[in-house]
Design a protein around this motif. Structure first.
Motif, PDB file in Angstrom:
ATOM      1  N   GLY A   6      -1.602  11.091   7.745  1.00  0.00           N
ATOM      2  CA  GLY A   6      -1.850   9.946   6.891  1.00  0.00           C
ATOM      3  C   GLY A   6      -1.798  10.385   5.439  1.00  0.00           C
ATOM      4  O   GLY A   6      -2.036  11.550   5.128  1.00  0.00           O
ATOM      5  N   ALA A   7      -1.489   9.460   4.567  1.00  0.00           N
ATOM      6  CA  ALA A   7      -1.453   9.768   3.140  1.00  0.00           C
ATOM      7  C   ALA A   7      -2.861  10.018   2.629  1.00  0.00           C
ATOM      8  O   ALA A   7      -3.850   9.768   3.335  1.00  0.00           O
ATOM      9  N   ASN A   8      -2.965  10.516   1.402  1.00  0.00           N
ATOM     10  CA  ASN A   8      -4.287  10.670   0.794  1.00  0.00           C
ATOM     11  C   ASN A   8      -4.992   9.318   0.766  1.00  0.00           C
ATOM     12  O   ASN A   8      -4.403   8.304   0.388  1.00  0.00           O
ATOM     13  N   LEU A  21      -0.355  15.481 -16.757  1.00  0.00           N
ATOM     14  CA  LEU A  21      -1.374  14.736 -16.010  1.00  0.00           C
ATOM     15  C   LEU A  21      -1.391  15.212 -14.566  1.00  0.00           C
ATOM     16  O   LEU A  21      -0.379  15.140 -13.863  1.00  0.00           O
ATOM     17  N   ASP A  22      -2.548  15.683 -14.119  1.00  0.00           N
ATOM     18  CA  ASP A  22      -2.696  16.181 -12.751  1.00  0.00           C
ATOM     19  C   ASP A  22      -3.536  15.193 -11.952  1.00  0.00           C
ATOM     20  O   ASP A  22      -4.746  15.095 -12.144  1.00  0.00           O
ATOM     21  N   GLU A  23      -2.890  14.428 -11.089  1.00  0.00           N
ATOM     22  CA  GLU A  23      -3.546  13.413 -10.246  1.00  0.00           C
ATOM     23  C   GLU A  23      -4.414  12.476 -11.098  1.00  0.00           C
ATOM     24  O   GLU A  23      -5.619  12.306 -10.850  1.00  0.00           O
ATOM     25  N   PRO A  24      -3.835  11.806 -12.095  1.00  0.00           N
ATOM     26  CA  PRO A  24      -4.653  10.993 -13.002  1.00  0.00           C
ATOM     27  C   PRO A  24      -5.265   9.756 -12.360  1.00  0.00           C
ATOM     28  O   PRO A  24      -6.208   9.191 -12.915  1.00  0.00           O
ATOM     29  N   THR A  25      -4.753   9.321 -11.201  1.00  0.00           N
ATOM     30  CA  THR A  25      -5.295   8.101 -10.581  1.00  0.00           C
ATOM     31  C   THR A  25      -6.093   8.381  -9.313  1.00  0.00           C
ATOM     32  O   THR A  25      -6.461   7.446  -8.601  1.00  0.00           O
ATOM     33  N   ALA A  26      -6.365   9.653  -9.038  1.00  0.00           N
ATOM     34  CA  ALA A  26      -7.092   9.989  -7.805  1.00  0.00           C
ATOM     35  C   ALA A  26      -8.501   9.418  -7.841  1.00  0.00           C
ATOM     36  O   ALA A  26      -9.233   9.569  -8.817  1.00  0.00           O
ATOM     37  N   GLY A  27      -8.886   8.742  -6.768  1.00  0.00           N
ATOM     38  CA  GLY A  27     -10.250   8.270  -6.608  1.00  0.00           C
ATOM     39  C   GLY A  27     -10.640   7.100  -7.478  1.00  0.00           C
ATOM     40  O   GLY A  27     -11.830   6.864  -7.692  1.00  0.00           O
ATOM     41  N   ILE A  28      -9.672   6.342  -7.993  1.00  0.00           N
ATOM     42  CA  ILE A  28     -10.023   5.192  -8.819  1.00  0.00           C
ATOM     43  C   ILE A  28      -9.435   3.931  -8.207  1.00  0.00           C
ATOM     44  O   ILE A  28      -8.505   3.976  -7.402  1.00  0.00           O
ATOM     45  N   LEU A  75       4.610  15.166 -18.037  1.00  0.00           N
ATOM     46  CA  LEU A  75       4.729  15.767 -16.709  1.00  0.00           C
ATOM     47  C   LEU A  75       3.615  15.186 -15.864  1.00  0.00           C
ATOM     48  O   LEU A  75       2.438  15.309 -16.212  1.00  0.00           O
ATOM     49  N   LEU A  76       3.958  14.558 -14.736  1.00  0.00           N
ATOM     50  CA  LEU A  76       2.983  13.828 -13.932  1.00  0.00           C
ATOM     51  C   LEU A  76       2.949  14.358 -12.506  1.00  0.00           C
ATOM     52  O   LEU A  76       3.952  14.322 -11.797  1.00  0.00           O
ATOM     53  N   VAL A  77       1.782  14.850 -12.088  1.00  0.00           N
ATOM     54  CA  VAL A  77       1.553  15.229 -10.697  1.00  0.00           C
ATOM     55  C   VAL A  77       0.810  14.091 -10.019  1.00  0.00           C
ATOM     56  O   VAL A  77      -0.221  13.625 -10.520  1.00  0.00           O
ATOM     57  N   SER A  78       1.313  13.629  -8.894  1.00  0.00           N
ATOM     58  CA  SER A  78       0.623  12.593  -8.134  1.00  0.00           C
ATOM     59  C   SER A  78       0.949  12.737  -6.653  1.00  0.00           C
ATOM     60  O   SER A  78       2.096  12.967  -6.280  1.00  0.00           O
ATOM     61  N   SER A  79      -0.090  12.597  -5.834  1.00  0.00           N
ATOM     62  CA  SER A  79       0.108  12.575  -4.383  1.00  0.00           C
ATOM     63  C   SER A  79       0.468  11.188  -3.894  1.00  0.00           C
ATOM     64  O   SER A  79       0.797  11.015  -2.718  1.00  0.00           O
ATOM     65  N   LEU A 108       5.024   7.741  -8.488  1.00  0.00           N
ATOM     66  CA  LEU A 108       6.112   8.506  -9.094  1.00  0.00           C
ATOM     67  C   LEU A 108       7.391   7.686  -9.141  1.00  0.00           C
ATOM     68  O   LEU A 108       8.122   7.697 -10.137  1.00  0.00           O
ATOM     69  N   ILE A 109       7.658   6.973  -8.059  1.00  0.00           N
ATOM     70  CA  ILE A 109       8.871   6.151  -8.000  1.00  0.00           C
ATOM     71  C   ILE A 109       8.808   5.039  -9.039  1.00  0.00           C
ATOM     72  O   ILE A 109       9.813   4.677  -9.658  1.00  0.00           O
ATOM     73  N   ALA A 110       7.607   4.502  -9.257  1.00  0.00           N
ATOM     74  CA  ALA A 110       7.463   3.343 -10.137  1.00  0.00           C
ATOM     75  C   ALA A 110       7.646   3.690 -11.610  1.00  0.00           C
ATOM     76  O   ALA A 110       8.194   2.875 -12.364  1.00  0.00           O
TER      77      ALA A 110
END
Length: 496
Positions: free
Chosen positions: A37-39, A411-418, A441-445, A450-452
């Protein structure tokens, strides 16, 4: 009869978050059952419930056909369930065998008969580690094997492995694969959690996929292919953010990497980031995404190679990187992003050359402007970041770096947990910053993010950039397959 069944398993947290929504699952004895499953899909919550660390809100857990209501970790352990977490909770100052004895007997004092039995288990596994070695001296792969030996010493019937290969090198993964095959041959049952689809395809007999807290697919693995699994993982609705159509061509080269590498973390990497461009870094846990950002930022003392900003080499220290114009919003916003005992105003001021030494009136004016620009929901600039929601606290961290001197934003996972509203606000802000010329530079799970908003997506795996994709012609399924699908370099180890 299944060894483990879940019927309508539900978990709602006090803040109202519903992590599991009526999950159904059946695990057959003597099999390897894959869980994907995804995060945020609910995997971690499910594991914690099975381990007795959390109690379900509703639903039933069946063990050998009998309903169980465990109230703590002692219950599942006594029943024969062992959980090997991704971050192995071992005592670093004790030896491997002392850790195993501590797990079994509550003390690391030697028991000759028990020690002899552990030695036989370790020998049967090919002696993957020295029993007298201090855990702090063992690499992560050998620490995983210590935890596996502890589970075998407890004579566990069901062994839950949470992402056991995520942080391992190829030869260390081979040891885990061989151990899983051995466990199955002995008649034990393994619940195997992994993001790597090729591992799931090669090692498991059955698979369950969670999405948004529900089991959306349950099937024999042989009846599926990688595309089926990727489609099931990616099936949830994309956030309320659609990819814009035409975008202006990126400007001049701002950030250049030449052979940037770090032993055991990154292979030599070349990269060019242009003005106004967003490059997304896609990959799974342990793929090297965060490590790349840290190396660029001068936070990895082992890193070698060159980082150039507008053609000028950046010294390999974080303070020099900040002075040069590099900004990093870390993944751990609470631990690294802000100072919890300082006000929002003071936290934002810390990103300035003058720090807290600037005039209070100017500091307050800049904080008020940032609050308005980023739509931070707060009573005022004197509030503490800890009083804000996760999304608003993240905006404070971003505001700290939105200074005139910033030339590149990482940015390292800037939207995690929000929540989804704050998440969309942050993504739109990032796109606006890029449209104004700031390279990102954007890291995102969250691959749909990322596509957007990205102009290019680089897929990382095992510390290397393995593919470059155009978001305009890439689906989330494509990214899942690129990051976690077939790997020719490890197929021999899996299939052996």
């Amino acid at each position: 009869m299944p060894i483990l069944t879940l019927q309508g398993l539900t978990k709602t947290f006090p803040n109202g978050t519903m992590a599991l929504k009526g999950v159904e699952m059946a695990v057959e004895p003597g099999t390897v059952h894959g869980l994907l499953g995804a995060n945020g899909a609910g995997k971690s919550t499910l594991i914690k419930i099975l381990a007795g660390a959390l109690a379900p809100t509703d639903g039933a857990i069946g063990w050998h056909g009998e309903d169980r209501n465990w109230t703590g970790p002692a219950g599942p352990r006594a029943a024969g369930i062992a959980t090997i977490y991704q971050h192995v909770p071992l005592v670093p100052t004790l030896s491997a065998i002392e850790n195993i004895l501590l797990d079994q007997r509550g003390t690391w004092r030697s028991n000759q008969a028990e020690q002899a039995r552990i030695e036989r288990i370790v020998a049967d596994l090919g002696n993957p580690f020295a029993l007298d070695a201090l855990v702090q001296d063992l690499p992560i792969g050998q620490r995983q094997m210590v935890a596996i030996v502890a589970a075998l010493a407890a004579d566990a019937q069901l062994i839950i492995m949470d992402e056991p290969t995520a942080s391992l090198a190829g030869h260390e993964r081979d040891n885990v694969y061989a151990t899983i095959r051995r466990l199955k041959a002995e008649g034990r049952t393994v619940l195997f959690i992994s993001h790597f689809i090729d591992e799931i395809m090669a090692l498991t007999d059955h698979v369950t996929i969670l999405r948004d807290g529900r089991a959306v697919l349950a099937s024999p693995t042989a009846a599926l292919d990688e595309q089926d699994i990727a489609d099931a993982i990616a099936g949830r609705a994309v956030a309320a953010l659609e990819r814009n159509g035409h975008r202006a061509a990126p400007g001049k080269a701002v950030l250049e990497l030449r052979g940037l590498a770090s032993p055991g973390r990154l292979v030599p990497t070349d990269l060019t980031l242009h003005a106004g461009e967003i490059i997304g870094l896609a990959g799974l846990l342990g793929s090297g995404r965060s490590e790349l950002l840290h190396a660029i930022f001068g936070a990895d003392p082992q890193a070698r190679g060159m980082v150039l900003l507008n053609g000028v080499p950046v010294p390999r220290r974080t303070d020099e990187a900040v002075i040069a114009g590099l900004a990093l919003v870390p993944e751990d916003r609470a631990g690294q992003g802000y100072v919890p005992l300082l006000s929002i105003s003071d936290n934002i001021a810390m990103g300035d050359d003058r720090g807290l030494l600037q005039a209070p009136a100017r500091e307050r004016a800049e904080a008020d402007a940032a609050i308005a620009r980023l739509a931070i929901k707060t009573p005022d600039a004197d509030a503490l970041p800890t009083q804000l929601s996760g999304g608003n606290a993240q905006k404070v961290v971003i505001a700290r770096w939105l200074k005139p001197r910033t030339r590149v934003l990482m940015l390292d996972e800037p939207t995690a947990g929000i929540d989804i509203g704050a998440r969309t606000d942050i993504l739109r802000l990032v796109r606006t910053l890029a449209d104004d010329g700031l390279p990102v530079l954007l890291v995102s799970s969250e691959f749909e993010e990322l596509i957007a908003i990205c102009d290019r997506i680089l897929v990382m795996r095992d510390g290397a950039v393995v593919r470059e994709l155009d978001p305009a012609s890439t689906s989330e399924t494509d990214l899942i397959l690129a990051a976690g699908g077939s790997r020719a370099d490890i197929s021999e180890g899996i299939d052996a």
